[in-house]
Design a protein around this motif. Structure first.
Motif, short mmCIF file in Angstrom:
data_model
loop_
_atom_site.label_atom_id
_atom_site.label_comp_id
_atom_site.label_asym_id
_atom_site.label_seq_id
_atom_site.Cartn_x
_atom_site.Cartn_y
_atom_site.Cartn_z
N GLY A 31 0.83 -1.19 0.00
CA GLY A 31 0.00 0.00 0.00
C GLY A 31 0.87 1.25 0.00
O GLY A 31 2.10 1.18 0.00
N ASN A 32 0.25 2.40 0.00
CA ASN A 32 0.95 3.67 0.21
C ASN A 32 -0.08 4.75 0.46
O ASN A 32 -1.29 4.52 0.35
CB ASN A 32 1.88 4.02 -0.96
N ALA A 33 0.39 5.94 0.81
CA ALA A 33 -0.51 7.02 1.23
C ALA A 33 -1.46 7.47 0.13
O ALA A 33 -2.47 8.11 0.41
CB ALA A 33 0.31 8.21 1.72
N ASP A 34 -1.15 7.14 -1.13
CA ASP A 34 -1.98 7.60 -2.24
C ASP A 34 -2.91 6.53 -2.80
O ASP A 34 -3.66 6.79 -3.74
CB ASP A 34 -1.09 8.14 -3.37
N ARG A 35 -2.87 5.33 -2.25
CA ARG A 35 -3.78 4.29 -2.72
C ARG A 35 -5.23 4.68 -2.41
O ARG A 35 -5.52 5.25 -1.35
CB ARG A 35 -3.47 2.97 -2.02
N HIS B 232 -7.81 3.04 -1.35
CA HIS B 232 -8.36 2.53 -0.10
C HIS B 232 -7.79 3.26 1.11
O HIS B 232 -8.49 3.47 2.11
CB HIS B 232 -8.11 1.02 0.03
N VAL B 233 -6.53 3.67 1.04
CA VAL B 233 -5.94 4.44 2.14
C VAL B 233 -6.57 5.82 2.21
O VAL B 233 -6.86 6.34 3.30
CB VAL B 233 -4.41 4.53 1.98
N ARG B 234 -6.81 6.45 1.05
CA ARG B 234 -7.48 7.75 1.05
C ARG B 234 -8.90 7.63 1.60
O ARG B 234 -9.39 8.53 2.29
CB ARG B 234 -7.52 8.35 -0.36
N ARG B 235 -9.58 6.52 1.28
CA ARG B 235 -10.94 6.33 1.82
C ARG B 235 -10.90 6.20 3.33
O ARG B 235 -11.74 6.79 4.03
CB ARG B 235 -11.56 5.07 1.19
N VAL B 236 -9.93 5.46 3.85
CA VAL B 236 -9.78 5.34 5.30
C VAL B 236 -9.53 6.71 5.92
O VAL B 236 -10.11 7.06 6.96
CB VAL B 236 -8.63 4.37 5.62
N ALA C 34 -11.28 11.27 9.24
CA ALA C 34 -11.34 12.73 9.35
C ALA C 34 -12.67 13.20 9.92
O ALA C 34 -12.76 14.34 10.39
CB ALA C 34 -11.10 13.36 7.98
N ARG C 35 -13.68 12.35 9.92
CA ARG C 35 -14.95 12.69 10.56
C ARG C 35 -14.86 12.60 12.07
O ARG C 35 -15.79 13.00 12.78
CB ARG C 35 -16.06 11.75 10.05
N HIS C 36 -13.74 12.08 12.57
CA HIS C 36 -13.57 11.90 14.01
C HIS C 36 -12.40 12.71 14.57
O HIS C 36 -12.32 12.94 15.77
CB HIS C 36 -13.35 10.43 14.32
N GLY C 37 -11.47 13.12 13.72
CA GLY C 37 -10.31 13.88 14.15
C GLY C 37 -9.40 14.16 12.97
O GLY C 37 -9.72 13.80 11.83
N ALA C 38 -8.28 14.79 13.23
CA ALA C 38 -7.29 15.00 12.17
C ALA C 38 -6.66 13.66 11.80
O ALA C 38 -6.72 12.69 12.57
CB ALA C 38 -6.23 15.98 12.63
N VAL C 39 -6.05 13.60 10.62
CA VAL C 39 -5.51 12.34 10.12
C VAL C 39 -4.14 12.58 9.49
O VAL C 39 -3.95 13.53 8.72
CB VAL C 39 -6.44 11.70 9.06
N VAL C 40 -3.18 11.71 9.82
CA VAL C 40 -1.89 11.66 9.15
C VAL C 40 -1.77 10.29 8.47
O VAL C 40 -1.94 9.26 9.13
CB VAL C 40 -0.72 11.86 10.12
N THR C 41 -1.54 10.31 7.17
CA THR C 41 -1.21 9.09 6.45
C THR C 41 0.22 9.22 5.94
O THR C 41 0.72 10.32 5.76
CB THR C 41 -2.17 8.86 5.27
N PHE C 42 0.86 8.09 5.70
CA PHE C 42 2.23 8.11 5.20
C PHE C 42 2.50 6.81 4.46
O PHE C 42 1.75 5.83 4.62
CB PHE C 42 3.24 8.30 6.35
N SER C 43 3.54 6.81 3.66
CA SER C 43 3.96 5.59 2.96
C SER C 43 5.16 5.01 3.68
O SER C 43 6.16 5.70 3.90
CB SER C 43 4.33 5.91 1.50
N PHE C 44 5.08 3.75 4.05
CA PHE C 44 6.22 3.08 4.66
C PHE C 44 7.42 3.09 3.72
O PHE C 44 7.27 3.20 2.49
CB PHE C 44 5.88 1.62 5.00
N ARG C 45 8.60 2.95 4.27
CA ARG C 45 9.82 2.86 3.47
C ARG C 45 9.67 1.79 2.38
O ARG C 45 9.09 0.72 2.61
CB ARG C 45 11.02 2.56 4.36
N ARG D 205 9.08 -4.36 -7.22
CA ARG D 205 9.55 -3.01 -7.49
C ARG D 205 8.78 -2.35 -8.64
O ARG D 205 8.34 -1.20 -8.52
CB ARG D 205 11.04 -3.04 -7.82
N TYR D 206 8.62 -3.07 -9.74
CA TYR D 206 8.03 -2.46 -10.92
C TYR D 206 6.53 -2.72 -11.06
O TYR D 206 5.81 -1.93 -11.67
CB TYR D 206 8.77 -2.94 -12.17
N GLY D 207 6.06 -3.82 -10.50
CA GLY D 207 4.64 -4.12 -10.61
C GLY D 207 3.81 -3.58 -9.46
O GLY D 207 2.65 -3.21 -9.65
N LEU D 208 4.40 -3.53 -8.27
CA LEU D 208 3.65 -3.14 -7.08
C LEU D 208 4.14 -1.84 -6.47
O LEU D 208 3.64 -1.44 -5.42
CB LEU D 208 3.73 -4.26 -6.03
#
Length: 311
Positions: free
Chosen positions: A81-85, A87-91, A96-107, A221-224
């Protein structure tokens, strides 16, 4: 390029500044979403996104509830996954309806640097994100992890929120760190494993293939868009279920679908049992695995739980 401490902003758009511990940080107080790069204590650049709390959440006909403005959710995604997927944006939108949100992409994921260590040094990425999430003035933090991210939030909380790379030559990502102020105020693990190296289901055997073979890492690397480190974890870090007793008294919620094709139900039951009175287990009927399978209704229930239990 900055070489600052965990949570340091390496690059950002123009936003209001404020001082914290003698370092100028770029944050938002004006209700604006923005993206930046953080630097972990081991020097990896982590792509991160801040979203302020929404105006309100509609909970019924003619009934709305304002979000908590002192709570921030830090979302730890699953493997590949990553911050721009989507499903992550939907989460993020749901929380955000409950508080502020920080998303990030793991290394090793998306626009972040480095290579994935499959949940080992990713605890440093989460530590940087949590540290940064507190800086706009949010006194309460709830970490919510999905799948691989579910294992990371458990270890991060067990280590008191520290990400100093100490212990075991750094591979255990802070195993010798003492509890500190950087720890979360509530922890939610969704669809997470209880133990490392599980290959008991066909989907998990497919997950291990890109991590254990050069050809698989090339596909990753190239597919995912996932760059996987070629070295094994040495030493093996604290397992998720071993981490759980160290989380108390921080509230813990374990969520798992009864149709999860990756991890059977013994995986959520083990950490829930290890948590004792400080933990809760929700087994969701008909739910599959991780972010893509979590319905909006469940996300809002998790949000309500975090608002009530965090701090």
């Amino acid at each position: 390029m900055s070489t600052g401490p965990s949570g340091h902003v390496a690059r950002s758009a123009n936003h209001p500044h404020f001082k914290i511990r003698g370092v100028t940080r770029e944050v938002t107080w004006g209700g604006t979403s923005f993206r930046t790069f953080l630097r972990t204590v081991d020097g990896v650049r982590i792509n991160s996104v801040y979203n302020p709390a929404a105006a309100e959440r509609v909970i019924g006909k003619g009934i709305s509830r304002p979000p908590s403005h002192d709570l921030v959710f830090v979302i730890a995604h699953g493997f590949t996954g990553n911050a721009d997927r989507p499903h992550v944006r939907r989460v993020a939108r749901a929380f955000a309806r409950h508080g502020a949100v920080v998303t990030f992409s793991f290394r090793g994921h998306g626009a972040s640097g480095g290579r994935s260590t499959l949940g080992d040094r990713e605890v440093l990425d989460l530590a940087a994100a949590v540290s940064w999430a507190r800086e706009p003035g949010h006194p309460r933090v709830a970490t919510v992890g999905f799948s691989m991210g579910g294992s990371v939030v458990l270890r991060h909380a067990a280590l008191g929120g520290e990400g100093n790379g100490g212990g075991g030559g750094g591979s255990s990502a802070g195993a010798s760190a003492s509890a500190g102020a950087g720890g979360p105020d509530a922890v939610v693990s969704v669809s997470g494993p209880a133990r490392w190296f599980y290959r008991g289901t066909a989907p998990m055997r497919r997950v291990h293939w890109p991590a254990t073979r050069p050809s698989g890492r090339l596909v990753g690397r190239y597919g995912l868009r996932t760059r996987i480190h070629h070295r094994d974890r040495d030493p093996v870090p604290l397992s998720p279920v071993e981490a759980v007793p160290r989380i108390a008294p921080t509230p813990l919620l374990v969520v798992h679908g009864d149709r999860d094709g990756y991890f059977p139900l013994d995986h959520p039951r083990m950490p829930a049992a290890a948590a004792g009175e400080h933990g809760e287990l929700w087994v969701e009927p008909g739910m599959g695995h991780a972010e893509s399978a979590a319905p909006d209704g469940l996300l809002h229930r998790i949000g309500d739980w975090a608002v009530a239990r965090a701090g």
